[in-house]
Write a protein that holds these residues in place. Structure first.
Motif, PDB file in Angstrom:
ATOM      1  N   HIS A   1       0.841  -1.189   0.000  1.00  0.00           N
ATOM      2  CA  HIS A   1       0.000   0.000   0.000  1.00  0.00           C
ATOM      3  C   HIS A   1       0.886   1.253   0.000  1.00  0.00           C
ATOM      4  CE1 HIS A   1      -3.375   2.560   0.974  1.00  0.00           C
ATOM      5  NE2 HIS A   1      -2.669   3.082   1.977  1.00  0.00           N
ATOM      6  N   VAL A   2       0.610   2.196  -0.902  1.00  0.00           N
ATOM      7  CA  VAL A   2       1.395   3.429  -0.967  1.00  0.00           C
ATOM      8  C   VAL A   2       0.559   4.580  -0.414  1.00  0.00           C
ATOM      9  CG1 VAL A   2       2.594   5.022  -2.506  1.00  0.00           C
ATOM     10  CG2 VAL A   2       2.604   2.585  -3.007  1.00  0.00           C
ATOM     11  N   HIS A   3       1.058   5.259   0.616  1.00  0.00           N
ATOM     12  CA  HIS A   3       0.305   6.372   1.195  1.00  0.00           C
ATOM     13  C   HIS A   3       0.393   7.621   0.337  1.00  0.00           C
ATOM     14  CE1 HIS A   3      -0.935   4.770   5.028  1.00  0.00           C
ATOM     15  NE2 HIS A   3       0.243   4.202   5.166  1.00  0.00           N
ATOM     16  N   GLY A   4       1.590   7.942  -0.236  1.00  0.00           N
ATOM     17  CA  GLY A   4       1.775   9.140  -1.039  1.00  0.00           C
ATOM     18  C   GLY A   4       1.917  10.400  -0.208  1.00  0.00           C
TER      19      GLY A   4
ATOM     20  N   ASP B   1       3.356  25.129  -2.234  1.00  0.00           N
ATOM     21  CA  ASP B   1       2.651  24.054  -1.550  1.00  0.00           C
ATOM     22  C   ASP B   1       3.162  22.718  -2.112  1.00  0.00           C
ATOM     23  OD1 ASP B   1       0.883  22.929   0.095  1.00  0.00           O
ATOM     24  OD2 ASP B   1      -0.903  23.370  -1.104  1.00  0.00           O
ATOM     25  N   LEU B   2       4.239  22.215  -1.543  1.00  0.00           N
ATOM     26  CA  LEU B   2       4.955  21.073  -2.120  1.00  0.00           C
ATOM     27  C   LEU B   2       4.374  19.743  -1.635  1.00  0.00           C
ATOM     28  CD1 LEU B   2       8.458  22.663  -1.681  1.00  0.00           C
ATOM     29  CD2 LEU B   2       7.360  22.102  -3.867  1.00  0.00           C
TER      30      LEU B   2
ATOM     31  N   ASP C   1       4.953  24.324 -11.306  1.00  0.00           N
ATOM     32  CA  ASP C   1       4.355  24.979 -12.487  1.00  0.00           C
ATOM     33  C   ASP C   1       4.425  24.106 -13.733  1.00  0.00           C
ATOM     34  OD1 ASP C   1       3.910  27.107 -10.874  1.00  0.00           O
ATOM     35  OD2 ASP C   1       5.546  28.355 -11.653  1.00  0.00           O
ATOM     36  N   THR C   2       5.408  23.202 -13.785  1.00  0.00           N
ATOM     37  CA  THR C   2       5.556  22.361 -14.986  1.00  0.00           C
ATOM     38  C   THR C   2       4.923  20.977 -14.780  1.00  0.00           C
ATOM     39  OG1 THR C   2       7.762  21.751 -14.183  1.00  0.00           O
ATOM     40  CG2 THR C   2       7.640  23.509 -15.843  1.00  0.00           C
ATOM     41  N   GLY C   3       4.064  20.875 -13.798  1.00  0.00           N
ATOM     42  CA  GLY C   3       3.284  19.629 -13.640  1.00  0.00           C
ATOM     43  C   GLY C   3       4.032  18.520 -12.935  1.00  0.00           C
ATOM     44  N   GLY C   4       4.967  18.875 -12.068  1.00  0.00           N
ATOM     45  CA  GLY C   4       5.734  17.831 -11.359  1.00  0.00           C
ATOM     46  C   GLY C   4       4.930  17.071 -10.328  1.00  0.00           C
ATOM     47  N   ALA C   5       3.818  17.662  -9.893  1.00  0.00           N
ATOM     48  CA  ALA C   5       3.062  17.004  -8.819  1.00  0.00           C
ATOM     49  C   ALA C   5       1.578  16.925  -9.164  1.00  0.00           C
ATOM     50  CB  ALA C   5       3.258  17.753  -7.504  1.00  0.00           C
ATOM     51  N   PRO C   6       1.238  16.127 -10.184  1.00  0.00           N
ATOM     52  CA  PRO C   6      -0.187  15.985 -10.475  1.00  0.00           C
ATOM     53  C   PRO C   6      -0.871  15.336  -9.268  1.00  0.00           C
ATOM     54  CG  PRO C   6       1.110  14.385 -11.731  1.00  0.00           C
ATOM     55  CD  PRO C   6       2.088  15.264 -11.000  1.00  0.00           C
ATOM     56  N   GLU C   7      -2.015  15.787  -8.918  1.00  0.00           N
ATOM     57  CA  GLU C   7      -2.780  15.286  -7.757  1.00  0.00           C
ATOM     58  C   GLU C   7      -1.983  15.413  -6.458  1.00  0.00           C
ATOM     59  OE1 GLU C   7      -4.031  11.334  -8.769  1.00  0.00           O
ATOM     60  OE2 GLU C   7      -4.581  12.020 -10.765  1.00  0.00           O
ATOM     61  N   GLY C   8      -1.062  16.394  -6.436  1.00  0.00           N
ATOM     62  CA  GLY C   8      -0.356  16.658  -5.182  1.00  0.00           C
ATOM     63  C   GLY C   8       0.751  15.675  -4.854  1.00  0.00           C
TER      64      GLY C   8
ATOM     65  N   HIS D   1      10.227  13.557 -12.377  1.00  0.00           N
ATOM     66  CA  HIS D   1       9.772  14.619 -13.294  1.00  0.00           C
ATOM     67  C   HIS D   1      10.798  14.819 -14.407  1.00  0.00           C
ATOM     68  CE1 HIS D   1       7.456  18.018 -14.472  1.00  0.00           C
ATOM     69  NE2 HIS D   1       8.287  18.950 -14.026  1.00  0.00           N
ATOM     70  N   LEU D   2      12.076  14.852 -14.052  1.00  0.00           N
ATOM     71  CA  LEU D   2      13.131  15.028 -15.054  1.00  0.00           C
ATOM     72  C   LEU D   2      13.217  13.798 -15.958  1.00  0.00           C
ATOM     73  CD1 LEU D   2      13.813  17.565 -13.501  1.00  0.00           C
ATOM     74  CD2 LEU D   2      16.193  16.850 -13.407  1.00  0.00           C
ATOM     75  N   ALA D   3      13.096  12.627 -15.348  1.00  0.00           N
ATOM     76  CA  ALA D   3      13.182  11.394 -16.149  1.00  0.00           C
ATOM     77  C   ALA D   3      12.031  11.328 -17.158  1.00  0.00           C
ATOM     78  CB  ALA D   3      13.156  10.175 -15.228  1.00  0.00           C
ATOM     79  N   ALA D   4      10.911  11.976 -16.819  1.00  0.00           N
ATOM     80  CA  ALA D   4       9.755  11.971 -17.737  1.00  0.00           C
ATOM     81  C   ALA D   4       9.900  13.020 -18.840  1.00  0.00           C
ATOM     82  CB  ALA D   4       8.476  12.219 -16.942  1.00  0.00           C
TER      83      ALA D   4
END
Ligand code: SF4
Length: 380
Positions: A5-8, A127-128, A191-198, A205-208
């Motif tokens: 189970h991953v809490h995130g 808000d990281l 701003d560049t979408g590194g944390a979709p859904e928080g 993010h860089l690897a993507a």
């Protein structure tokens, strides 16, 4: 092997996580340091409101274990009186810093860590995601490369750099601009979408395919970091290792009488200015002790996902571990104690039953399955 189970999100003091032995209350000590009063107070509270066991996490946080929901408010009140709790969950979540523990008062690591702490406390700080963190590692050679972090402030070949984890280049900065640039890089990540859904991490993010702005790739990073030292005397004080990353409240209280304590991400505590190794239960002073080469998570019964006891197995296997060999024992396929590959990993699949993985992570395809502790001793 069942999927873990991953809490995130990461637990904190104000947002604790329920585990098999009660709530885990994670305390982020300011600048990674406990004064003698704070260490003694935390030990007292762990005894009163928890089960008397305290972990030191891989991000140099203190985790008070076994807290009942009913005792949590009083524990928070006690921690607040010690100056160990943030004003709210958002501020606590953002203040996710690991600091190279050998800083001296008013050196670059200390000053940059203080400036970054202040910047992250601003109401308009980004808000990281809960797992997103900073490593402040401004000594002559980086020491925290093996510690999980998303933005690193470290020494490059020609001065300080702010670097995205996963990139081998960074932005040249000064002591005065480092915190501001680190916040700017964190904003770019969001701003560049590194944390979709928080949720999200910088390296992923860089690897993507995300590429940081030119400012953040202007200078190369230092070629090599350094391995952290083992237990023993250092210029800053005595480094003492904790057996499998855990200490009792009793031992912490005894250490608090000796000196202020710096938390490290290496399952060790640094006792400021202490020259002699304290002979207390659960501390390791010998760099050749095989327990130092075993990473093990909480496992059952402390973790609800644990499929087997891991700490007793670690004790039993330590004398059988060949010299120089590292071992990771994981209570399930999540591999919390060592997320990367290890030379040998034992992943629990049931009570006293483990799969054996070589040169892989806890969730990799095993070489052997369903081994008992006796079979594991032979395999080692
Ligand atoms: S790896 Fe260990 S601590 Fe992490 S979830 Fe599994 S049993 Fe729990």
């Amino acid at each position: 092997m069942s999927a873990p189970h991953v809490h995130g999100w990461c637990p904190g003091a104000l947002k604790p996580m329920m585990s098999g032995d009660g709530l885990v209350v994670r305390v982020r000590a300011p600048l990674g340091r406990l004064s003698q009063e704070q260490a003694a107070g935390a030990a007292r509270l762990a005894e009163r409101d928890g089960n008397g066991l305290i972990d030191v996490s891989a991000r140099a946080n203190v985790q008070i274990r076994g807290v009942t929901p009913g005792a949590h408010p009083a524990l928070i009140e006690g921690l607040r009186a010690l100056g160990l709790v943030d004003r709210d969950v958002a501020a606590e979540t953002r203040r996710n810093l690991v600091i190279q523990p050998f800083w001296s008062e008013d050196d670059p690591t200390h000053r940059v860590a203080q400036a970054l702490t202040n910047a992250l406390a601003h109401a308009d700080a980004p808000d990281l995601p809960g797992k997103f963190g900073f490593a402040v590692d401004c000594g002559p050679t980086p020491l925290l490369r093996g510690t999980s972090a998303d933005i690193r402030i470290e020494h490059g070949p020609d001065g300080l750099l702010v670097r995205a984890d996963g990139s081998d280049r960074g932005a040249p900065v000064t002591e005065g601009s480092a915190a501001e640039m680190a916040i700017a890089l964190a904003r770019w990540f969001l701003d560049t979408g590194g944390a979709p859904e928080g949720r999200g991490r910088m390296a992923r993010h860089l690897a993507a395919g995300a590429t940081p702005p030119e400012t953040f790739t202007a200078a190369p990073m230092a070629l090599q970091g350094r391995e952290p030292p083992g237990p023993g005397r250092t210029e800053t004080g005595q480094l003492v290792a904790l057996e499998f990353g855990q200490v009792t409240a009793e031992t912490l209280a005894a250490l608090a009488q000796r000196a202020p304590i710096r938390l490290t991400p290496w399952r060790m505590l640094l006792l400021e200015g202490v020259a002699e190794a304290p002979g207390l239960p659960g501390l390791i002073h010998d760099t050749t002790d095989p327990r130092l080469r075993i990473d093990t998570c909480t496992g059952a019964p402390g973790c609800p996902q644990g499929l087997s006891d891991t700490r007793n197995l670690a004790h039993a296997l330590a004398p059988h571990l060949p010299h120089g060999r590292r071992l990771h024992i994981s209570g399930c396929a999540k591999g919390c104690a060592h997320p990367g590959p290890a030379p040998v990993t034992l992943t629990a699949t049931g009570p006293n039953r483990f799969d054996l993985v070589r040169d892989g992570r806890a969730d990799a395809t095993p070489e052997a399955t369903g081994l008992s502790p006796d079979q594991i001793k032979k395999a080692l």
